[in-house]
Design a protein around this motif. Structure first.
Motif, PDB file in Angstrom:
ATOM      1  N   ILE A 163       0.862  -1.180   0.000  1.00  0.00           N
ATOM      2  CA  ILE A 163       0.000   0.000   0.000  1.00  0.00           C
ATOM      3  C   ILE A 163       0.897   1.228   0.000  1.00  0.00           C
ATOM      4  N   PRO A 165       0.809   5.533  -1.389  1.00  0.00           N
ATOM      5  CA  PRO A 165       0.136   6.613  -2.121  1.00  0.00           C
ATOM      6  C   PRO A 165       0.958   7.152  -3.279  1.00  0.00           C
ATOM      7  N   LEU A 195      -4.679   0.914  -4.027  1.00  0.00           N
ATOM      8  CA  LEU A 195      -5.405   2.143  -3.704  1.00  0.00           C
ATOM      9  C   LEU A 195      -6.245   2.625  -4.882  1.00  0.00           C
ATOM     10  N   SER A 200     -10.434   2.750  -0.866  1.00  0.00           N
ATOM     11  CA  SER A 200      -9.028   3.096  -0.659  1.00  0.00           C
ATOM     12  C   SER A 200      -8.845   4.094   0.476  1.00  0.00           C
ATOM     13  N   ILE A 204      -6.795   3.749   4.163  1.00  0.00           N
ATOM     14  CA  ILE A 204      -5.735   4.632   4.640  1.00  0.00           C
ATOM     15  C   ILE A 204      -6.081   5.226   5.998  1.00  0.00           C
ATOM     16  N   PHE A 251      -4.684  10.981  -1.488  1.00  0.00           N
ATOM     17  CA  PHE A 251      -4.153   9.933  -0.623  1.00  0.00           C
ATOM     18  C   PHE A 251      -2.973  10.443   0.210  1.00  0.00           C
TER      19      PHE A 251
END
Length: 365
Positions: A163, A165, A195, A200, A204, A251
Motif C-alpha cells: 500500500i 500513495p 489504492l 481506498s 488509509i 491519498f
C-alpha cells in the motif's frame, strides 16, 4: 517548513499532523516510544559489539541483491563471519564495529489496543489479500508450493499486499540507487494498485494510528531520516498538485506515515530476504502481531536471533513500513548518513550497571 501553505500543513508537515490528529493516539501508545527510548539506553555491551563494518558489507552486495541465492549467501557468510551468536529478548540496539546502528529491537512495544486496530484493518483488507494469493499462484504456478498458511480467525484472509500513495512500480529499476545523470522526467511515480478501489481512503484512514506511531518511532531512531522523509512527503504533495494527480494528492493528504508505503502480510511463510530498494542508511519497521509460539527471527548474516512472541491473536500479521530510494531521489531529498551510537553512552551504560550492582550489595549489608 515555512514554505508550506496552511492547507498543506495538516498533512505534509508531520508535526502538524501529529497535533491535528492527536486524538487518534492514546496514552497507552506512549509505551512504544518509551520502549524505543529504553532500547537506546541498552545497547549490546562492548564485549558483544558486532565485528562488522556495515558499509563494507553493503559494498559487497551486488545491485538489487535480494538474499534469495543460497550459495551467494554462503559466500557472504564466509567473507563476513559472525564472531558469536546472540539472542536478544529485551529492547536493544545493535551496532557495527564503528558504532553505526544496524538494528533496533523493541519487543512488546505494541499495546493491545493498537494490535486490535491493526487486526481490524487487516480484516477489512480481505479482498485485496485474497487477490494477492490468486495472482501469485498465476504468476509462479501451483507447483511452487504453499506460501501462506490458512487463518484461524474468522474474517481474516492470508495474503501479502503493498500500500503506497506514491511509488514506482517494480519495473522502474532505473530509479533505484543514486540519482542518475539523465533526467528522471520520463519516470513518474504512481499510486499503488491497492489504492485504486472504492474503499481506498477508508483503508488509509484505518491505518493512521499505527502509521503515526511508526513515524514517531523513526523520529527517535533516526531523526535525520525522519526529517528527510517529511521533506519528501512535502515535495510529493506539491508535485502531485502541480501535475493534477488528484487521487495521489488526496491519498498523500491522509497518509499519516513518513514511510513510502506498507507491506501488509497475513500468515505468510517468508524466506530469508533483504530489501534492495530501501536506502542502506534507512530503517524499515516491522510491526508484528499474533501468536508465534516461542519463535525466533534469525538474522543469519549477523549471527543474531530475536525472541518473537509479539501478540494476542492466533494468526500472524505483519505490517512492514518501508522506504523507497527511488521516491527520495525523485523528490531530490539528500541522503542522510547512518544513525550512530555515541560511545559515551556505552560507557555510561557500563557505569550505570556497576553503580546498580554496588547499590544492591550495599543494601544487603
Amino acid at each position: 517548513m515555512s514554505d508550506v501553505s496552511p492547507e498543506f500543513s495538516s498533512y505534509v508537515n508531520h508535526m502538524a499532523f501529529l497535533r491535528n490528529a492527536s486524538s487518534r493516539v492514546g496514552h497507552d501508545d506512549i509505551a512504544l516510544l518509551q520502549a524505543t527510548s529504553f532500547a537506546h539506553g541498552r545497547c549490546i555491551p562492548k564485549s558483544g559489539q558486532l565485528d562488522i563494518n556495515v558499509i563494507w558489507y553493503n559494498e559487497a552486495l551486488t545491485k538489487r541483491e535480494s538474499s534469495m541465492n543460497s550459495s551467494r549467501e554462503d559466500d557472504l557468510l564466509a567473507k563476513f563471519p559472525p564472531t558469536e551468536k546472540i539472542l536478544l529478548d529485551r529492547p536493544s540496539v545493535v551496532i557495527d564495529s564503528v558504532y553505526r546502528i544496524i538494528i533496533w529491537y523493541i519487543p512488546d512495544g505494541l499495546v493491545r489496543g493498537l494490535q486490535n486496530d491493526m487486526y481490524m484493518a487487516t480484516v477489512a483488507m480481505g479482498d485485496l489479500l485474497k487477490k494477492s494469493v490468486v495472482n501469485r499462484k498465476r504468476a509462479i504456478g501451483e507447483s511452487s508450493g504453499p506460501t501462506f498458511d490458512p487463518t484461524e480467525s474468522p474474517g481474516l484472509t492470508p495474503g501479502c499486499i503493498n500500500i503506497a500513495p506514491c511509488w514506482f512500480h517494480k519495473d522502474m529499476k532505473q530509479c533505484y540507487g543514486l540519482p542518475p545523470e539523465i533526467s528522471m522526467k520520463a519516470f513518474k511515480p504512481g499510486v499503488s494498485a491497492t489504492l485504486k478501489g472504492n474503499r481506498s481512503l477508508s483503508m488509509i484512514m484505518a491505518m493512521q494510528r499505527p502509521a503515526l506511531l511508526a513515524s514517531a518511532t523513526l523520529r527517535v531512531m533516526h531523526p535525520q531520516l525522519y526529517w528527510a522523509s517529511v521533506r519528501t512527503h512535502v515535495e510529493l504533495g506539491h508535485w502531485s498538485a502541480d501535475q493534477g494527480l488528484w487521487d495521489m494528492h488526496h491519498f498523500l493528504k491522509h497518509w499519516a506515515s513518513v514511510y513510502t508505503g506498507a507491506a501488509v502480510m497475513c500468515n505468510r511463510q517468508s524466506p530469508d530476504h533483504r530489501d534492495p530498494r530501501c536506502p542502506h542508511e534507512a530503517f524499515n519497521i516491522l510491526t508484528c502481531i499474533g501468536s508465534y509460539r516461542h519463535t525466533v527471527m534469525q538474522l543469519k548474516n549477523f549471527g543474531i536471533e530475536l525472541a518473537y512472541n509479539p501478540g494476542v491473536h492466533g494468526d500472524q500479521i505483519v505490517w512492514a513500513w518501508f522506504l523507497r530510494d527511488s521516491i527520495h531521489n525523485y523528490a531530490h531529498t539528500p541522503r542522510p548518513d547512518y544513525a550512530r551510537y555515541n560511545p559515551a553512552d556505552l560507557d555510561a551504560y557500563e557505569l550505570a550497571k556497576y553503580n546498580q550492582a554496588d547499590f544492591a550489595l550495599y543494601g544487603t549489608l
